[in-house]
Scaffold this motif. Structure first.
Motif, PDB file in Angstrom:
ATOM      1  N   GLY A  55      22.331 -36.630 -18.540  1.00  0.00           N
ATOM      2  CA  GLY A  55      21.829 -37.893 -19.053  1.00  0.00           C
ATOM      3  C   GLY A  55      22.315 -38.171 -20.465  1.00  0.00           C
ATOM      4  O   GLY A  55      22.059 -39.228 -21.025  1.00  0.00           O
ATOM      5  N   THR A 102      17.764 -35.275 -20.308  1.00  0.00           N
ATOM      6  CA  THR A 102      17.072 -36.212 -21.189  1.00  0.00           C
ATOM      7  C   THR A 102      15.803 -36.715 -20.492  1.00  0.00           C
ATOM      8  O   THR A 102      15.698 -36.643 -19.258  1.00  0.00           O
ATOM      9  CB  THR A 102      17.974 -37.412 -21.526  1.00  0.00           C
ATOM     10  N   PRO A 103      14.847 -37.245 -21.246  1.00  0.00           N
ATOM     11  CA  PRO A 103      13.592 -37.704 -20.632  1.00  0.00           C
ATOM     12  C   PRO A 103      13.774 -38.798 -19.577  1.00  0.00           C
ATOM     13  O   PRO A 103      12.987 -38.879 -18.640  1.00  0.00           O
ATOM     14  CB  PRO A 103      12.791 -38.236 -21.824  1.00  0.00           C
ATOM     15  N   ASP A 104      14.825 -39.607 -19.696  1.00  0.00           N
ATOM     16  CA  ASP A 104      15.012 -40.703 -18.744  1.00  0.00           C
ATOM     17  C   ASP A 104      15.924 -40.341 -17.567  1.00  0.00           C
ATOM     18  O   ASP A 104      16.128 -41.142 -16.664  1.00  0.00           O
ATOM     19  CB  ASP A 104      15.549 -41.946 -19.457  1.00  0.00           C
ATOM     20  N   THR A 106      16.774 -38.893 -14.046  1.00  0.00           N
ATOM     21  CA  THR A 106      15.933 -38.696 -12.854  1.00  0.00           C
ATOM     22  C   THR A 106      16.693 -38.131 -11.645  1.00  0.00           C
ATOM     23  O   THR A 106      16.149 -38.098 -10.546  1.00  0.00           O
ATOM     24  CB  THR A 106      15.269 -40.023 -12.435  1.00  0.00           C
ATOM     25  N   SER A 135      13.038 -31.149 -14.465  1.00  0.00           N
ATOM     26  CA  SER A 135      13.695 -31.347 -15.751  1.00  0.00           C
ATOM     27  C   SER A 135      13.199 -30.330 -16.758  1.00  0.00           C
ATOM     28  O   SER A 135      12.050 -29.893 -16.714  1.00  0.00           O
ATOM     29  CB  SER A 135      13.383 -32.762 -16.258  1.00  0.00           C
TER      30      SER A 135
END
Length: 154
Positions: A55, A102-104, A106, A135
């Motif tokens: 990401g 990364t947090p976003d 998926t 994640s």
């Protein structure tokens, strides 16, 4: 004498390296009855750790390749647990996949498919397994992927 599984791996262009020692205060695998629990294997090949964050600076395809490397490393530890005889493998029971992302991001399942697809290609139906793909904000040495596994052996 080469095992049936190692012959199939060779057809896929894969030669298992020697199993590395644990990097800390743990063991690479534990045998409990007919199950082998293999500690997390990071994405590392002969050139070193495969580092990157999905990401951000690592693509899904690079993550898939890193996950395949983890699967190869899992089989390396399994071979050590089986005293060099991979044909003792009954089935792959479960994988636990961790993706440095990364947090976003998926697409963790797509990344861990790199390991799952390889195990089924190399082992056939005994390579099918239960699985988790999650994640992680960071992994050891900054690697892109780490996977642990449970195998059933005879």
């Amino acid at each position: 004498m080469s095992s049936v599984i190692e012959t199939k791996l060779a057809e896929l262009g894969v030669t298992l390296p020697d199993a590395p020692a644990a990097a800390g205060n743990y063991v690479p695998y534990v045998i409990a009855g007919d199950l082998v629990f293999v500690s997390g294997q990071i994405a590392m090949d002969a050139t070193g750790p495969l580092t990157g964050k999905l990401g951000d600076d690592y693509t899904v395809d690079q993550g898939i390749a890193a996950a395949k490397t983890c699967a190869i490393n899992l089989l390396t530890q399994l071979k050590a647990a089986c005293d060099g005889d991979l044909d003792r493998l009954v089935r792959v029971v479960k994988l636990g996949g961790f993706v440095n992302s990364t947090p976003d991001f998926t697409d963790q399942p797509k990344v861990i498919n790199g390991a799952s697809d390889f195990l089924v290609e190399a082992l056939g139906d005994i390579g099918r397994h239960a699985r988790a793909a999650v994640s992680a904000p960071s992994l050891p040495l900054g690697v892109a992927v780490e996977i642990d596994a449970v195998f059933q052996i005879k």
